[in-house]
Design an enzyme around this catalytic site. Structure first.
Site, PDB file in Angstrom:
ATOM      1  N   ARG A 136       0.843  -1.208   0.000  1.00  0.00           N
ATOM      2  CA  ARG A 136       0.000   0.000   0.000  1.00  0.00           C
ATOM      3  C   ARG A 136       0.873   1.252   0.000  1.00  0.00           C
ATOM      4  O   ARG A 136       2.055   1.176   0.290  1.00  0.00           O
ATOM      5  CB  ARG A 136      -0.907   0.003   1.224  1.00  0.00           C
ATOM      6  CG  ARG A 136      -0.133  -0.120   2.534  1.00  0.00           C
ATOM      7  CD  ARG A 136      -1.091  -0.074   3.707  1.00  0.00           C
ATOM      8  NE  ARG A 136      -0.397  -0.374   4.968  1.00  0.00           N
ATOM      9  CZ  ARG A 136      -0.978  -0.335   6.154  1.00  0.00           C
ATOM     10  NH1 ARG A 136      -2.243  -0.028   6.259  1.00  0.00           N
ATOM     11  NH2 ARG A 136      -0.300  -0.619   7.235  1.00  0.00           N
ATOM     12  N   ASN A 174      -5.174   6.703   3.943  1.00  0.00           N
ATOM     13  CA  ASN A 174      -4.868   6.046   5.212  1.00  0.00           C
ATOM     14  C   ASN A 174      -3.412   6.296   5.565  1.00  0.00           C
ATOM     15  O   ASN A 174      -2.523   5.922   4.809  1.00  0.00           O
ATOM     16  CB  ASN A 174      -5.084   4.532   5.101  1.00  0.00           C
ATOM     17  CG  ASN A 174      -4.882   3.838   6.440  1.00  0.00           C
ATOM     18  OD1 ASN A 174      -5.776   3.849   7.286  1.00  0.00           O
ATOM     19  ND2 ASN A 174      -3.717   3.272   6.642  1.00  0.00           N
ATOM     20  N   GLU A 175      -3.183   6.968   6.680  1.00  0.00           N
ATOM     21  CA  GLU A 175      -1.812   7.278   7.107  1.00  0.00           C
ATOM     22  C   GLU A 175      -0.990   7.732   5.901  1.00  0.00           C
ATOM     23  O   GLU A 175       0.050   7.142   5.576  1.00  0.00           O
ATOM     24  CB  GLU A 175      -1.143   6.076   7.761  1.00  0.00           C
ATOM     25  CG  GLU A 175      -1.723   5.718   9.109  1.00  0.00           C
ATOM     26  CD  GLU A 175      -0.903   4.674   9.843  1.00  0.00           C
ATOM     27  OE1 GLU A 175      -0.302   3.811   9.182  1.00  0.00           O
ATOM     28  OE2 GLU A 175      -0.845   4.733  11.083  1.00  0.00           O
ATOM     29  N   GLU A 342      -7.457   5.306  14.944  1.00  0.00           N
ATOM     30  CA  GLU A 342      -7.022   3.926  15.197  1.00  0.00           C
ATOM     31  C   GLU A 342      -6.388   3.883  16.571  1.00  0.00           C
ATOM     32  O   GLU A 342      -5.497   4.673  16.873  1.00  0.00           O
ATOM     33  CB  GLU A 342      -5.953   3.491  14.192  1.00  0.00           C
ATOM     34  CG  GLU A 342      -6.462   3.256  12.807  1.00  0.00           C
ATOM     35  CD  GLU A 342      -5.337   2.811  11.881  1.00  0.00           C
ATOM     36  OE1 GLU A 342      -4.525   1.942  12.269  1.00  0.00           O
ATOM     37  OE2 GLU A 342      -5.257   3.357  10.782  1.00  0.00           O
ATOM     38  N   TRP A 350       3.626  -5.805  13.997  1.00  0.00           N
ATOM     39  CA  TRP A 350       4.640  -5.160  13.152  1.00  0.00           C
ATOM     40  C   TRP A 350       5.829  -4.592  13.931  1.00  0.00           C
ATOM     41  O   TRP A 350       6.762  -4.082  13.319  1.00  0.00           O
ATOM     42  CB  TRP A 350       3.998  -4.058  12.322  1.00  0.00           C
ATOM     43  CG  TRP A 350       3.067  -3.185  13.099  1.00  0.00           C
ATOM     44  CD1 TRP A 350       1.710  -3.276  13.135  1.00  0.00           C
ATOM     45  CD2 TRP A 350       3.420  -2.115  13.977  1.00  0.00           C
ATOM     46  NE1 TRP A 350       1.176  -2.324  13.972  1.00  0.00           N
ATOM     47  CE2 TRP A 350       2.212  -1.600  14.501  1.00  0.00           C
ATOM     48  CE3 TRP A 350       4.623  -1.531  14.375  1.00  0.00           C
ATOM     49  CZ2 TRP A 350       2.183  -0.528  15.403  1.00  0.00           C
ATOM     50  CZ3 TRP A 350       4.597  -0.476  15.274  1.00  0.00           C
ATOM     51  CH2 TRP A 350       3.379   0.013  15.779  1.00  0.00           C
ATOM     52  N   GLU A 390      -1.354  -8.889   7.793  1.00  0.00           N
ATOM     53  CA  GLU A 390      -1.390  -8.498   9.199  1.00  0.00           C
ATOM     54  C   GLU A 390      -1.810  -9.653  10.104  1.00  0.00           C
ATOM     55  O   GLU A 390      -2.499  -9.459  11.126  1.00  0.00           O
ATOM     56  CB  GLU A 390      -2.234  -7.237   9.363  1.00  0.00           C
ATOM     57  CG  GLU A 390      -1.506  -6.089   8.670  1.00  0.00           C
ATOM     58  CD  GLU A 390      -1.934  -4.689   9.061  1.00  0.00           C
ATOM     59  OE1 GLU A 390      -3.097  -4.506   9.444  1.00  0.00           O
ATOM     60  OE2 GLU A 390      -1.083  -3.783   8.947  1.00  0.00           O
ATOM     61  N   TYR A 392      -1.504 -12.238  13.040  1.00  0.00           N
ATOM     62  CA  TYR A 392      -1.073 -12.057  14.442  1.00  0.00           C
ATOM     63  C   TYR A 392      -1.555 -10.751  15.052  1.00  0.00           C
ATOM     64  O   TYR A 392      -1.251 -10.449  16.188  1.00  0.00           O
ATOM     65  CB  TYR A 392       0.461 -12.118  14.616  1.00  0.00           C
ATOM     66  CG  TYR A 392       1.113 -13.381  14.162  1.00  0.00           C
ATOM     67  CD1 TYR A 392       0.925 -14.566  14.864  1.00  0.00           C
ATOM     68  CD2 TYR A 392       1.919 -13.392  13.033  1.00  0.00           C
ATOM     69  CE1 TYR A 392       1.540 -15.734  14.444  1.00  0.00           C
ATOM     70  CE2 TYR A 392       2.529 -14.549  12.598  1.00  0.00           C
ATOM     71  CZ  TYR A 392       2.337 -15.725  13.303  1.00  0.00           C
ATOM     72  OH  TYR A 392       2.944 -16.874  12.881  1.00  0.00           O
ATOM     73  N   HIS A 393      -2.264  -9.915  14.258  1.00  0.00           N
ATOM     74  CA  HIS A 393      -2.736  -8.632  14.796  1.00  0.00           C
ATOM     75  C   HIS A 393      -4.071  -8.858  15.496  1.00  0.00           C
ATOM     76  O   HIS A 393      -5.017  -9.365  14.903  1.00  0.00           O
ATOM     77  CB  HIS A 393      -2.911  -7.636  13.650  1.00  0.00           C
ATOM     78  CG  HIS A 393      -3.007  -6.215  14.087  1.00  0.00           C
ATOM     79  ND1 HIS A 393      -4.054  -5.728  14.838  1.00  0.00           N
ATOM     80  CD2 HIS A 393      -2.184  -5.162  13.877  1.00  0.00           C
ATOM     81  CE1 HIS A 393      -3.860  -4.438  15.064  1.00  0.00           C
ATOM     82  NE2 HIS A 393      -2.736  -4.072  14.498  1.00  0.00           N
TER      83      HIS A 393
HETATM   84  C1  GAL Z   1      -1.922   1.315  11.158  1.00  0.00           C
HETATM   85  C2  GAL Z   1      -2.517   1.314   9.765  1.00  0.00           C
HETATM   86  C3  GAL Z   1      -3.555   0.216   9.645  1.00  0.00           C
HETATM   87  C4  GAL Z   1      -2.972  -1.091  10.141  1.00  0.00           C
HETATM   88  C5  GAL Z   1      -2.480  -0.915  11.549  1.00  0.00           C
HETATM   89  C6  GAL Z   1      -1.888  -2.173  12.139  1.00  0.00           C
HETATM   90  O1  GAL Z   1      -0.793   2.105  11.253  1.00  0.00           O
HETATM   91  O2  GAL Z   1      -3.116   2.547   9.467  1.00  0.00           O
HETATM   92  O3  GAL Z   1      -3.969   0.115   8.317  1.00  0.00           O
HETATM   93  O4  GAL Z   1      -1.918  -1.445   9.316  1.00  0.00           O
HETATM   94  O5  GAL Z   1      -1.482   0.060  11.561  1.00  0.00           O
HETATM   95  O6  GAL Z   1      -1.454  -1.963  13.446  1.00  0.00           O
END
Ligand code: GAL
Length: 703
Positions: A136, A174-175, A342, A350, A390, A392-393
């Site tokens: 992305r 997004n970010e 968020e 991560w 993603e 494990y999140h």
């Molecule tokens: C944020 C991001 C999200 C997702 C999240 C995971 O920084 O905007 O899309 O990746 O981290 O922790």
């Protein structure tokens, strides 16, 4: 992402559509306090599970659902063939449950057909490599081709949903960033940078002068010869003025791109729906201040526990009270509305090490947002993913898709508490006088931050860490704190702290002087006023413009290589420093507050104070190792001003919002919430363990 302390960059953009928020509606009525919601990805789950999932979101007590920020491949599966039937269904399922919807423009993730057809929309990294489809934020928003496609999809979304009453607001992109790849060096960016420079300097001679190009034969003959400064392409140190301008251009360009999207949505949404983007926590390259007038609310992404140690032995599970609180206080102050788009729901995937947050930490972070004035808190994400990048999140529901995680239960708890608080909201409640008397502003300048970071003179200097020492000192005193940009009225605050504001001009220093003369208490710290706005040193004594204000000369500064530390004596105590020390020569009438205790300049003055008009000016020329000197000297400023303060532990924050007191414990200790007799308690109680929260109203003991 928050995590990547991106390497910066800044700028403007030639033609920008104004995207001023329409003022008529009030999207965040004070009585709503703070709304709580969650991200959901219908496109990633079987359709027959959507009704169950959305019903379960409602059962948790949440109030809105955030969707669609990565869904371009579903919104426009083939060029020009738009399909919102899937999203219509998800929006309707939410509406049927009484949940509001936040929709997003899907522009961080262009579909593969677009990159295949137009590879020129893909960014070029510092090493000259074109980024490929597959993750992305790989597109360049300077590309007119990309903007044309973005314009079309945003237009379709606005047309389709701008009138839908279930849609509460919009998130753009997004970010916005290129994550770890830094800035984009594509030809589109190079051309926009040159146009920006031309608009700023008009003649190449003026640019040569501003950049100091007479050195090393850097002289340019035309704007077309200029490239974005790139360490991978240049042999020795980059030109610092070129770097600073590239940072300004990049931030201007990003703000212009967001404004471009917002203007399209506004055509359809009017003032019925609000617009924002989710900035990363430390906003190093994309500057929220540049978007303050374009959005009704500024929101950000917060992940406090991802292997960073933070303060204290539990900091890696609880996050950093000061960092979290600083960003809230900054974004809120920019245009009055701030929110967390968020917030970490539990373990993430991560960081270098991804520990479990402390039990109760998620609730702590939500209530901290409330205390800081946030209008919304949303969490990424509802369900833990079973596939994709993603894994494990955590989410609010575990891998089975239905069982609430500990974070899910904490969101639910907070949502129910918010309901209780709303029912007890008293619009007439005024900020308590003793608390208001301590109102403090900390001045922040992204230009100064970039410039100091571009040339630190010592790897032991931490620009943000320096400012946070003062911020922490203020929170220990129980000060309501606004982190302000220069355009704000300093006179609204009895106390003003100016940390390491390196780039100044006479007008700004004049405003500081007037502030103190009119009764304000001004604290200025080392590295302030050393350069002009271009980043040139003054032709005169060091930090010339501020000397008359602080009542001292700055003889020289020193830095120490590790492992050496220096010492400073003040008020009968000794403090250590390692990063930066200025040796001052006070003028007559200026009082020394601290002296160096060693090095060849032992006895030299490190901090001074003076009265000026009806106020005072304190200058602190040294950066202590742990902030304890700053805490002691800031306490002294309040004592001399005879303003009573609190004595909270570092990391134990107590604030007032909309009639409610909120105590949040980020320390490893048990803390005592200062709940007076007769108060009505809505959450927690007087004794708070780590991650503990108390919320109370004074003088209303019914429950
Ligand atoms: C944020 C991001 C999200 C997702 C999240 C995971 O920084 O905007 O899309 O990746 O981290 O922790």
């Amino acid at each position: 992402m928050k995590r990547l302390w991106l390497s910066l960059l800044g700028g403007c953009a030639a033609l920008s559509l104004r995207a001023q928020p329409a003022p008529a509606s009030q999207p965040f009525p004070p009585a709503d306090l703070m709304r709580i919601g969650v991200y959901y990805y219908p496109e990633a789950w079987p359709r027959d599970q959507w009704p169950r999932d959305i019903a379960n979101i409602k059962k948790l007590g949440l109030e809105f659902v955030h969707m669609g920020e990565f869904a371009w491949a579903f919104d426009e599966p083939e060029e020009g063939k738009y399909d919102f039937t899937w999203l219509d269904r998800a929006v309707k399922l939410c509406a049927d449950q009484g949940l509001k919807v936040v929709l997003c423009t899907p522009t961080p993730t262009p579909p593969v057909w677009l990159s295949e057809r137009h590879p020129e929309i893909l960014m070029i990294d510092a090493q000259g490599r074109r980024m490929l489809h597959g993750t992305r934020e790989q597109a360049t928003w300077s590309s007119e081709v990309y903007r044309a496609y973005v314009g079309k999809i945003v237009d379709q979304l606005g047309r389709h949903y701008g009138n839908n009453p279930a849609v509460w607001g919009w998130q753009l992109d997004n970010e916005l960033s290129h994550y770890g790849k830094g800035i984009d060096y594509s030809e589109a960016s190079q051309q926009k940078f040159r146009a920006w420079l031309k608009a700023r300097y008009r003649t190449i001679g003026a640019l040569n002068e501003a950049w100091g190009n007479s050195f090393w034969s850097q002289m340019y003959q035309s704007f077309d010869q200029i490239h974005l400064p790139n360490e991978e392409e240049e042999v020795a140190q980059l030109n610092p003025h070129a770097v600073l301008d590239s940072q300004r251009w990049f931030a201007d360009e990003a703000a212009d791109y967001l404004r471009f999207q917002a203007a399209i949505l506004r055509k359809y949404a009017g003032n019925r729906q609000w617009i924002t983007t989710n900035f990363m926590q430390w906003y190093t390259s994309v500057d929220p201040a540049r978007s303050a007038k374009d959005f009704e609310i500024l929101t950000w992404t917060l992940y406090p526990a991802h292997g960073n140690l933070n303060e204290g032995p539990l900091g890696f599970r609880l996050g950093s009270a000061s960092e979290i609180s600083w960003v809230h206080d900054y974004l809120r102050t920019l245009n009055g509305n701030e929110g967390l788009m968020e917030l970490q729901p539990g373990q993430v995937n991560w960081g270098p090490v991804n520990p479990q947050p402390y039990p109760g930490a998620v609730h702590l972070w939500i209530l901290r947002a409330f205390a800081a004035g946030a209008k919304l808190v949303c969490t990424y994400r509802y369900r833990e993913p079973l596939a994709g990048s993603e894994l494990y999140h955590y989410g609010l529901a575990g891998t089975d898709g239905v069982t609430p995680t500990p974070g899910g239960l904490q969101y639910s708890q907070a949502a129910h508490e918010m309901d209780l608080l709303r029912r007890n909201y008293r619009p007439e409640a005024a900020m308590p006088a003793a608390y208001a008397a301590r109102r403090t502003a900390i001045l922040t300048s992204i230009d100064s931050r970039w410039d100091v970071d571009n040339h630190k003179q010592t790897v032991r200097w931490d620009t943000l860490g320096h400012a946070l020492k003062y911020y922490r000192a203020l929170k220990e005193l129980g000060c309501p704190t606004d982190v302000i940009t220069e355009d704000k009225d300093f006179g609204a605050y009895p106390f003003l702290v100016v940390p390491a504001d390196q780039l100044v001009d006479a007008a700004l220093v004049g405003r500081w002087r007037a502030y103190a003369e009119n009764g304000g208490h001004l604290v200025i710290t080392c590295r302030t006023g050393q350069k002009d706005r271009r980043g040139h040193l003054w032709e005169g004594p060091w930090a010339q413009p501020i000397l008359g204000l602080i009542g001292a000369k700055i003889k020289f500064y020193d830095v120490l290589p590790a492992p050496f530390v220096g010492h400073v004596a003040s008020g009968g105590r000794t403090f250590s420093w390692a990063s930066w020390a200025e040796v001052l020569a006070p003028d007559a009438g200026t009082e020394p507050l601290a002296q160096y205790a060693d090095q060849y300049y032992a006895g030299g003055v490190a901090a001074v104070t003076r009265t000026l008009g009806r106020g005072s000016v304190t200058y602190i020329g040294v950066d202590s190792e742990d902030g304890s000197l700053e805490a002691a000297l800031v306490r002294g400023v309040f004592a001399r001003a005879r303003v009573p303060v609190e004595r909270y532990d570092d990391g134990f924050l107590v604030d007032w919002r909309d009639g409610f007191w909120v105590a949040t414990n980020f320390t490893e200790k048990t803390e005592q919430a200062p709940i007076p007799p007769g108060a009505r308690i809505f959450s927690g109680g007087p004794v708070l363990g780590p991650a503990g929260v108390a919320v109370w109203q004074e003088g209303a003991s019914r429950r």
